[in-house]
Design an enzyme around this catalytic site. Structure first.
Site, PDB file in Angstrom:
ATOM      1  N   HIS A   2     -45.397  50.015 -36.628  1.00  0.00           N
ATOM      2  CA  HIS A   2     -46.311  51.063 -36.321  1.00  0.00           C
ATOM      3  C   HIS A   2     -47.263  51.185 -37.737  1.00  0.00           C
ATOM      4  O   HIS A   2     -46.949  50.997 -38.902  1.00  0.00           O
ATOM      5  CB  HIS A   2     -45.526  52.356 -36.451  1.00  0.00           C
ATOM      6  CG  HIS A   2     -44.703  52.222 -35.311  1.00  0.00           C
ATOM      7  ND1 HIS A   2     -43.499  53.118 -35.173  1.00  0.00           N
ATOM      8  CD2 HIS A   2     -44.717  51.714 -34.177  1.00  0.00           C
ATOM      9  CE1 HIS A   2     -42.821  52.794 -33.884  1.00  0.00           C
ATOM     10  NE2 HIS A   2     -43.629  51.964 -33.331  1.00  0.00           N
ATOM     11  N   LYS A  15     -45.281  54.465 -46.844  1.00  0.00           N
ATOM     12  CA  LYS A  15     -43.798  54.768 -46.675  1.00  0.00           C
ATOM     13  C   LYS A  15     -43.049  54.262 -47.849  1.00  0.00           C
ATOM     14  O   LYS A  15     -42.808  53.342 -48.325  1.00  0.00           O
ATOM     15  CB  LYS A  15     -43.605  54.400 -45.413  1.00  0.00           C
ATOM     16  CG  LYS A  15     -44.330  54.962 -44.255  1.00  0.00           C
ATOM     17  CD  LYS A  15     -44.154  54.168 -43.071  1.00  0.00           C
ATOM     18  CE  LYS A  15     -45.092  54.652 -41.734  1.00  0.00           C
ATOM     19  NZ  LYS A  15     -45.355  53.703 -40.790  1.00  0.00           N
ATOM     20  N   TYR A  39     -37.138  57.901 -44.852  1.00  0.00           N
ATOM     21  CA  TYR A  39     -38.407  57.537 -45.667  1.00  0.00           C
ATOM     22  C   TYR A  39     -39.571  58.405 -46.011  1.00  0.00           C
ATOM     23  O   TYR A  39     -39.514  59.543 -45.093  1.00  0.00           O
ATOM     24  CB  TYR A  39     -39.109  56.314 -44.950  1.00  0.00           C
ATOM     25  CG  TYR A  39     -39.507  56.529 -43.396  1.00  0.00           C
ATOM     26  CD1 TYR A  39     -38.407  56.519 -42.525  1.00  0.00           C
ATOM     27  CD2 TYR A  39     -40.633  56.753 -43.033  1.00  0.00           C
ATOM     28  CE1 TYR A  39     -38.609  56.548 -41.255  1.00  0.00           C
ATOM     29  CE2 TYR A  39     -40.853  57.062 -41.735  1.00  0.00           C
ATOM     30  CZ  TYR A  39     -39.952  56.997 -40.916  1.00  0.00           C
ATOM     31  OH  TYR A  39     -40.097  56.936 -39.555  1.00  0.00           O
ATOM     32  N   ASP A  90     -43.238  50.923 -27.878  1.00  0.00           N
ATOM     33  CA  ASP A  90     -43.284  49.783 -28.717  1.00  0.00           C
ATOM     34  C   ASP A  90     -43.255  48.582 -27.806  1.00  0.00           C
ATOM     35  O   ASP A  90     -44.035  47.396 -28.037  1.00  0.00           O
ATOM     36  CB  ASP A  90     -42.004  49.716 -29.513  1.00  0.00           C
ATOM     37  CG  ASP A  90     -42.126  50.553 -30.808  1.00  0.00           C
ATOM     38  OD1 ASP A  90     -41.086  50.769 -31.555  1.00  0.00           O
ATOM     39  OD2 ASP A  90     -43.264  51.179 -30.898  1.00  0.00           O
TER      40      ASP A  90
HETATM   41  C1  LIG Z   1     -42.854  59.456 -36.691  1.00  0.00           C
HETATM   42  C2  LIG Z   1     -42.644  60.635 -36.207  1.00  0.00           C
HETATM   43  C3  LIG Z   1     -42.052  61.004 -34.867  1.00  0.00           C
HETATM   44  N1  LIG Z   1     -42.094  62.239 -34.455  1.00  0.00           N
HETATM   45  C4  LIG Z   1     -41.504  62.556 -33.328  1.00  0.00           C
HETATM   46  C5  LIG Z   1     -42.171  61.928 -32.179  1.00  0.00           C
HETATM   47  C6  LIG Z   1     -41.394  61.386 -30.923  1.00  0.00           C
HETATM   48  O1  LIG Z   1     -40.959  62.481 -30.111  1.00  0.00           O
HETATM   49  C7  LIG Z   1     -40.256  61.185 -31.732  1.00  0.00           C
HETATM   50  C8  LIG Z   1     -39.705  59.810 -32.076  1.00  0.00           C
HETATM   51  O2  LIG Z   1     -41.226  59.191 -32.424  1.00  0.00           O
HETATM   52  P1  LIG Z   1     -41.218  57.689 -32.715  1.00  0.00           P
HETATM   53  O3  LIG Z   1     -40.591  57.019 -31.308  1.00  0.00           O
HETATM   54  O4  LIG Z   1     -42.597  57.288 -32.800  1.00  0.00           O
HETATM   55  O5  LIG Z   1     -40.058  57.277 -33.739  1.00  0.00           O
HETATM   56  P2  LIG Z   1     -40.128  55.714 -34.333  1.00  0.00           P
HETATM   57  O6  LIG Z   1     -40.331  54.713 -33.366  1.00  0.00           O
HETATM   58  O7  LIG Z   1     -38.914  55.901 -35.352  1.00  0.00           O
HETATM   59  O8  LIG Z   1     -41.489  55.655 -35.122  1.00  0.00           O
HETATM   60  C9  LIG Z   1     -41.460  55.350 -36.721  1.00  0.00           C
HETATM   61  O9  LIG Z   1     -41.009  54.137 -36.701  1.00  0.00           O
HETATM   62  C10 LIG Z   1     -41.674  53.317 -37.670  1.00  0.00           C
HETATM   63  C11 LIG Z   1     -40.531  52.521 -38.431  1.00  0.00           C
HETATM   64  C12 LIG Z   1     -42.375  53.881 -38.834  1.00  0.00           C
HETATM   65  O10 LIG Z   1     -42.537  53.234 -39.690  1.00  0.00           O
HETATM   66  C13 LIG Z   1     -43.042  55.101 -38.370  1.00  0.00           C
HETATM   67  O11 LIG Z   1     -42.897  55.846 -39.611  1.00  0.00           O
HETATM   68  C14 LIG Z   1     -42.685  55.806 -37.241  1.00  0.00           C
HETATM   69  O12 LIG Z   1     -43.649  55.432 -36.055  1.00  0.00           O
HETATM   70  O13 LIG Z   1     -40.244  61.810 -32.969  1.00  0.00           O
HETATM   71  C15 LIG Z   1     -42.315  63.361 -35.287  1.00  0.00           C
HETATM   72  O14 LIG Z   1     -42.036  64.211 -34.667  1.00  0.00           O
HETATM   73  N2  LIG Z   1     -42.569  62.827 -36.499  1.00  0.00           N
HETATM   74  C16 LIG Z   1     -43.047  61.765 -36.881  1.00  0.00           C
HETATM   75  O15 LIG Z   1     -43.242  61.482 -37.981  1.00  0.00           O
END
Ligand SMILES: Cc1cn([C@H]2C[C@H](O)[C@@H](COP(=O)(O)OP(=O)(O)O[C@H]3O[C@H](C)C(=O)[C@H](O)[C@H]3O)O2)c(=O)[nH]c1=O
Length: 182
Positions: A61, A70, A130, A169
């Site tokens: 991401h 980060k 992070y 993803d």
């Molecule tokens: C990233 C983020 C997500 N969310 C909410 C949005 C979704 O409803 C839920 C899960 O989000 P997501 O599936 O995008 O989470 P990850 O797959 O862990 O995403 C992260 O994973 C990789 C490793 C990264 O480096 C990024 O920081 C970030 O994209 O949390 C938020 O409310 N705030 C946030 O900053």
């Protein structure tokens, strides 16, 4: 805190000074002045915390515009943390670096703006904390496929085992079709 080198100059691995005694341990997980003395003067505006079970892969991401630097660490379990240089002007453009971050080694990785970030969960559960240098902006979120054939990231997966990824993803784009940084 020690600054350790990585093959990508702007990508910084940090090793905290841990004080152990019969009670357990103490260490400063973040100190603005210490990081500034190590050349990391970024302001962080958001703390994130995710928990993943073994085999979960989150990433790759980045945000564009409004990229996020980060500062990543693990407080439970272990991950294989990966950063990819997406800056076209960089001598390490499209190079990736992976490192095991764990509650045990307490290592931290600073992933600068202009990089994609992701990790594979190696332990039964892993909790990742992070800090980010800008706010979350879902409208600017981008995702490059974790198994991009051009990047050839060597994820420590058992042969034939697919990671657990989110639908977002799973729909990641190839790096050749991604919007990249100048
Ligand atoms: C990233 C983020 C997500 N969310 C909410 C949005 C979704 O409803 C839920 C899960 O989000 P997501 O599936 O995008 O989470 P990850 O797959 O862990 O995403 C992260 O994973 C990789 C490793 C990264 O480096 C990024 O920081 C970030 O994209 O949390 C938020 O409310 N705030 C946030 O900053």
């Amino acid at each position: 805190m020690k600054r350790l080198g990585t093959p990508i100059p702007d990508l910084v691995l940090l090793e905290p000074r841990v004080f152990e005694d019969e009670r357990g341990f103490f260490f400063e997980s973040y100190n603005k002045r210490v990081l500034a003395d190590l050349g990391l003067c970024q302001e962080f505006v958001q703390d994130n915390h995710s928990r993943s079970r073994r085999g979960v892969l989150r990433g790759l991401h980045y945000q564009m515009p409004q990229p996020q630097g980060k500062l990543v660490r693990v407080v439970t379990g272990e991950i294989f943390d990966v950063a990819v240089d997406l800056r076209r002007s960089s001598p390490t453009f499209l190079q990736w670096y992976g490192v095991k971050l764990s509650a045990e080694n307490k290592l931290q990785l600073y992933v600068p703006e202009g990089f994609a970030h992701g990790f594979l969960t190696l332990s039964e559960w892993a909790e990742v904390l992070y800090k980010t240098t800008d706010f979350y902006a879902p409208q600017y979120e981008r995702c490059i496929r974790w198994d991009d054939p051009q990047l050839r990231i060597e994820w420590p997966l058992d042969p034939g085992v697919q990671p657990v990824v989110s639908p977002k993803d799973a729909a990641g784009v190839p790096v050749e079709k991604a919007d990249l940084f100048p």
